[in-house]
Every structure is written in C-alpha cells, then in structure tokens.
Design a protein around this motif. Structure first.
Motif, mmCIF file in Angstrom:
data_model
loop_
_atom_site.group_PDB
_atom_site.id
_atom_site.type_symbol
_atom_site.label_atom_id
_atom_site.label_comp_id
_atom_site.label_asym_id
_atom_site.label_seq_id
_atom_site.Cartn_x
_atom_site.Cartn_y
_atom_site.Cartn_z
ATOM 1 N N UNK A 191 4.426 -2.786 5.777
ATOM 2 C CA UNK A 191 5.403 -2.052 4.973
ATOM 3 C C UNK A 191 4.774 -1.509 3.699
ATOM 4 N N UNK A 192 3.897 -2.275 3.076
ATOM 5 C CA UNK A 192 3.239 -1.800 1.855
ATOM 6 C C UNK A 192 2.374 -0.584 2.164
ATOM 7 N N UNK A 193 1.593 -0.650 3.248
ATOM 8 C CA UNK A 193 0.718 0.469 3.602
ATOM 9 C C UNK A 193 1.549 1.707 3.948
ATOM 10 N N UNK A 194 2.603 1.529 4.739
ATOM 11 C CA UNK A 194 3.447 2.675 5.079
ATOM 12 C C UNK A 194 4.109 3.273 3.843
ATOM 13 N N UNK A 195 4.483 2.399 2.901
ATOM 14 C CA UNK A 195 5.069 2.905 1.667
ATOM 15 C C UNK A 195 4.078 3.723 0.856
ATOM 16 N N UNK A 196 2.803 3.319 0.844
ATOM 17 C CA UNK A 196 1.791 4.094 0.124
ATOM 18 C C UNK A 196 1.562 5.450 0.786
ATOM 19 N N UNK A 197 1.504 5.469 2.134
ATOM 20 C CA UNK A 197 1.363 6.751 2.811
ATOM 21 C C UNK A 197 2.545 7.665 2.487
ATOM 22 N N UNK A 198 3.729 7.093 2.546
ATOM 23 C CA UNK A 198 4.937 7.890 2.289
ATOM 24 C C UNK A 198 4.997 8.386 0.849
ATOM 25 N N UNK A 199 4.403 7.624 -0.055
ATOM 26 C CA UNK A 199 4.449 8.005 -1.475
ATOM 27 C C UNK A 199 3.408 9.035 -1.848
ATOM 28 N N UNK A 200 2.552 9.443 -0.897
ATOM 29 C CA UNK A 200 1.615 10.527 -1.174
ATOM 30 C C UNK A 200 0.155 10.118 -1.201
ATOM 31 N N UNK A 256 8.493 -0.403 -1.959
ATOM 32 C CA UNK A 256 8.164 -1.002 -3.253
ATOM 33 C C UNK A 256 9.204 -2.031 -3.663
ATOM 34 N N UNK A 257 10.476 -1.732 -3.418
ATOM 35 C CA UNK A 257 11.526 -2.709 -3.727
ATOM 36 C C UNK A 257 11.435 -3.918 -2.804
ATOM 37 N N UNK A 258 10.988 -3.695 -1.565
ATOM 38 C CA UNK A 258 10.771 -4.825 -0.651
ATOM 39 C C UNK A 258 9.697 -5.764 -1.217
ATOM 40 N N UNK A 259 8.644 -5.185 -1.774
ATOM 41 C CA UNK A 259 7.594 -6.010 -2.369
ATOM 42 C C UNK A 259 8.121 -6.777 -3.573
ATOM 43 N N UNK A 260 8.992 -6.132 -4.364
ATOM 44 C CA UNK A 260 9.604 -6.847 -5.497
ATOM 45 C C UNK A 260 10.479 -8.007 -5.005
ATOM 46 N N UNK A 261 11.186 -7.806 -3.896
ATOM 47 C CA UNK A 261 12.022 -8.879 -3.359
ATOM 48 C C UNK A 261 11.170 -10.055 -2.878
ATOM 49 N N UNK A 262 10.007 -9.761 -2.299
ATOM 50 C CA UNK A 262 9.101 -10.842 -1.904
ATOM 51 C C UNK A 262 8.646 -11.645 -3.122
ATOM 52 N N UNK A 263 8.413 -10.941 -4.194
ATOM 53 C CA UNK A 263 7.988 -11.634 -5.411
ATOM 54 C C UNK A 263 9.104 -12.495 -5.979
ATOM 55 N N UNK A 267 7.862 -15.872 -4.581
ATOM 56 C CA UNK A 267 6.801 -16.000 -5.596
ATOM 57 C C UNK A 267 5.481 -15.401 -5.125
ATOM 58 N N UNK A 268 5.543 -14.428 -4.225
ATOM 59 C CA UNK A 268 4.329 -13.717 -3.838
ATOM 60 C C UNK A 268 3.851 -12.899 -5.033
ATOM 61 N N UNK A 269 2.588 -13.008 -5.344
ATOM 62 C CA UNK A 269 2.042 -12.363 -6.534
ATOM 63 C C UNK A 269 1.612 -10.927 -6.225
ATOM 64 N N UNK A 270 2.014 -10.006 -7.056
ATOM 65 C CA UNK A 270 1.668 -8.600 -6.879
ATOM 66 C C UNK A 270 1.245 -8.013 -8.222
ATOM 67 N N UNK A 271 0.469 -6.958 -8.145
ATOM 68 C CA UNK A 271 0.053 -6.244 -9.349
ATOM 69 C C UNK A 271 -0.408 -4.855 -8.977
ATOM 70 N N UNK A 272 0.030 -3.859 -9.732
ATOM 71 C CA UNK A 272 -0.340 -2.474 -9.455
ATOM 72 C C UNK A 272 -0.876 -1.853 -10.737
ATOM 73 N N UNK A 273 -1.935 -1.080 -10.617
ATOM 74 C CA UNK A 273 -2.546 -0.449 -11.784
ATOM 75 C C UNK A 273 -3.088 0.911 -11.375
ATOM 76 N N UNK A 274 -3.046 1.830 -12.328
ATOM 77 C CA UNK A 274 -3.556 3.183 -12.103
ATOM 78 C C UNK A 274 -5.038 3.210 -12.444
ATOM 79 N N UNK A 275 -5.847 3.844 -11.574
ATOM 80 C CA UNK A 275 -7.288 3.914 -11.762
ATOM 81 C C UNK A 275 -7.717 5.377 -11.888
ATOM 82 N N UNK A 276 -8.664 5.592 -12.811
ATOM 83 C CA UNK A 276 -9.188 6.954 -12.960
ATOM 84 C C UNK A 276 -10.021 7.352 -11.743
ATOM 85 N N UNK A 277 -10.689 6.384 -11.142
ATOM 86 C CA UNK A 277 -11.529 6.710 -9.987
ATOM 87 C C UNK A 277 -11.653 5.480 -9.089
ATOM 88 N N UNK A 278 -11.384 5.683 -7.837
ATOM 89 C CA UNK A 278 -11.598 4.657 -6.828
ATOM 90 C C UNK A 278 -12.440 5.264 -5.716
#
Length: 302
Positions: A191-200, A256-263, A267-278
C-alpha cells in the motif's frame, strides 16, 4: 655251716639336691617365663603367618608390577596411535579448508560472471529502448528501471514497533487476517509503494531494491520479499520526484492515512523527509516483453 640269708647291700640312689628357692615357685616361674602364655601363642601365630605370608606378599608385588607394565604399555600404544592419527587429521582438516576456499573462489568467479552478464544485458536493453523508443526512449528506460536515476525526491522509513506484542483495538488490519502485532507486513509495504506511485513518484526503491512495473512484494513467513529478495526492517523507500509536492500528496492520500493508522494502532514507526537529491540503482534484472498494436478492422464484422 649254717645257712645265712644273704642280703644284697642296699644301694643308695643319690637324690637331686633341693633348690634353695623351691618354696618360691611362683616367683621363679614369673622370672623364668616373663611372657604370658597367651601372648606367647599370639607371637607364635604372627611369626607363622609372616613366614607363610611371604609368598603372598611376593605375589602382590608381582601383580602390581604387571599392572604397572600393562599401564605403561597402554599409554605407549595410545601415544603412538595419537602421533600416527594427528598428521592424518591435520591433512583431512587442511583438505577441507582447501575445498572450502576453492568453493568460495568459484562462487566469487560465478558472481562476477553473473554481474558482467547482467551489465551486458542491461546495455543491450538500453540500446533496444533507444532504438525503438523514439523520442521517449529515456522515459521508457526510466519507467522500466533499466537505468539508474538521480534527482530530488523523498525518503520514507517504515519500521516495526519497538514492542511487537499484540496491539489493541481493531485497527486497519482487522479484515486482513493478520495477527494484531507491531510488525510491518507485506500488504502494508504494498500500500505504501502504490501510494507513492499514485502521488507522482517517477522511480522507487526499497532498501536499495529498484522497483519496476513487474516487481512483486510478497511475504515468506515474517520476512518480506521484493522480487524474491528478502528484506529486513527498517524499510527505507526512496522516491524520485518533486519532493515537497510528492510528500504532501502522499501524506494526504488514503495510503498515507493508512500508514498513520498503523502508527496510531500498532506503534509502527514511520518518518518522511524531503531530499534535494536521491540516487536509485537500476533494476538487477528485467523481463523484456513486447506488444504489437491491434490492427483495426481485422476482427470487425460487416
């Protein structure tokens, strides 16, 4: 001459003169026989036993000597056998080490050959995409995962809960059939991977494993497999795209809301950050499939 009885003269037998101490017989007996008869008998028995025990003691000494000789013989034979077997064991051990080292070298050579062949295949695939992809050959190669990609994007980390015991409440997994634990499941990662594809997202990797349109995320026990490669938590997802827009779109999406519900529930740990270059590597293996456009009118009926 009148007969006269002739009498033999009486011979006097000299008698033994009496001892002066005859009246002191008890004292005399004590002085002449100072050892009591019981003690004398015991001493005589011990003397007889000593004389008869001499062969017995000799036999005991002989048995002891024989035992010592046998022990020395056993020790000597054991030492000789150990000296004989030690080189044999050393040779066998060295032979096993040599076979292991040779097997490792052969495996390394095969792995290098596999890497070289993969590189050649990837180069041929890129060349085929360039020839037949037209102006969109680079886009096709990017979407197929045939080439490495680098650019701005986001980093999303998903990890198991510190305490993976049973969770409370129904939560979003109530209908999935999974046990209520704080462990990340393959369906969560899907679900996380599909959400990233769907988000662009333009390209995605999980723990360095590049995803393509044919990638599969499956479970094998508690392990998660991505294209049959087992991964271990934490799961680091890198996605190439407009970082700010991609992050906001994913967090506001249903996945993304599904991931928040898991947390919140497990108590599943998640963290998202914006990167200038990957930077994402190319997919290790690609399955090339071709399709031909359907010609209109062939299957139409008049």
């Amino acid at each position: 001459m009148c007969g006269m009885s002739q009498q033999h003269p009486v011979r006097s037998t000299p008698s033994r003169p009496a001892r002066p101490d005859a009246s002191m017989s008890l004292l005399t007996n004590v002085m002449e026989y100072s050892l009591d008869e019981g003690y004398a008998e015991a001493a005589a028995r011990r003397s007889a036993q000593g004389r008869s025990g001499t062969p017995r003691a000799l036999r005991a000494r002989l048995w002891l000597a024989a035992g010592l000789v046998l022990t020395a013989l056993v020790v000597t034979v054991g030492a000789a056998q150990a000296r004989y077997e030690a080189p044999t064991e050393a040779r066998e051990r060295q032979g096993l080490i040599d076979r292991i080292e040779k097997g490792g070298q052969d495996a390394d050579d095969l792995q290098r050959s596999v890497d070289d062949l993969r590189g050649e295949v990837a180069a041929m695939q890129r060349e085929a995409l360039r020839k037949h992809g037209g102006d969109r050959s680079e886009l096709v190669a990017l979407l197929a995962g045939a080439v490495p990609v680098e650019g701005p994007g986001i980093e999303l980390v998903v990890d198991d809960a510190e305490d993976t015991g049973a969770g409370e409440g129904g939560g979003p997994r109530q209908s999935t059939g999974f046990a209520d634990t704080g462990r990340v499941r393959d369906r969560d990662l899907q679900r996380v991977v599909n959400g990233l594809w769907e988000s662009g997202a333009e390209a995605i990797s999980v723990n360095g494993q590049r995803l393509t349109a044919l990638s599969a995320i499956r479970a094998a026990g508690d392990a998660i497999l991505v294209d049959n490669k087992p991964l271990v938590p934490p799961y680091t997802l890198l996605a190439v795209g407009d970082g700010e827009r991609l992050s906001a779109a994913f967090q506001n999406s249903g996945d993304g809301r599904y991931l928040d519900a898991l947390q919140d529930n497990y108590d599943i740990r998640t963290g998202i950050s914006v990167k200038d270059r990957v930077r994402l590597p190319a997919a290790p293996g690609l399955t090339v499939r071709t399709a031909e456009p359907v010609k209109t009118g062939e299957n139409s009926t008049s």
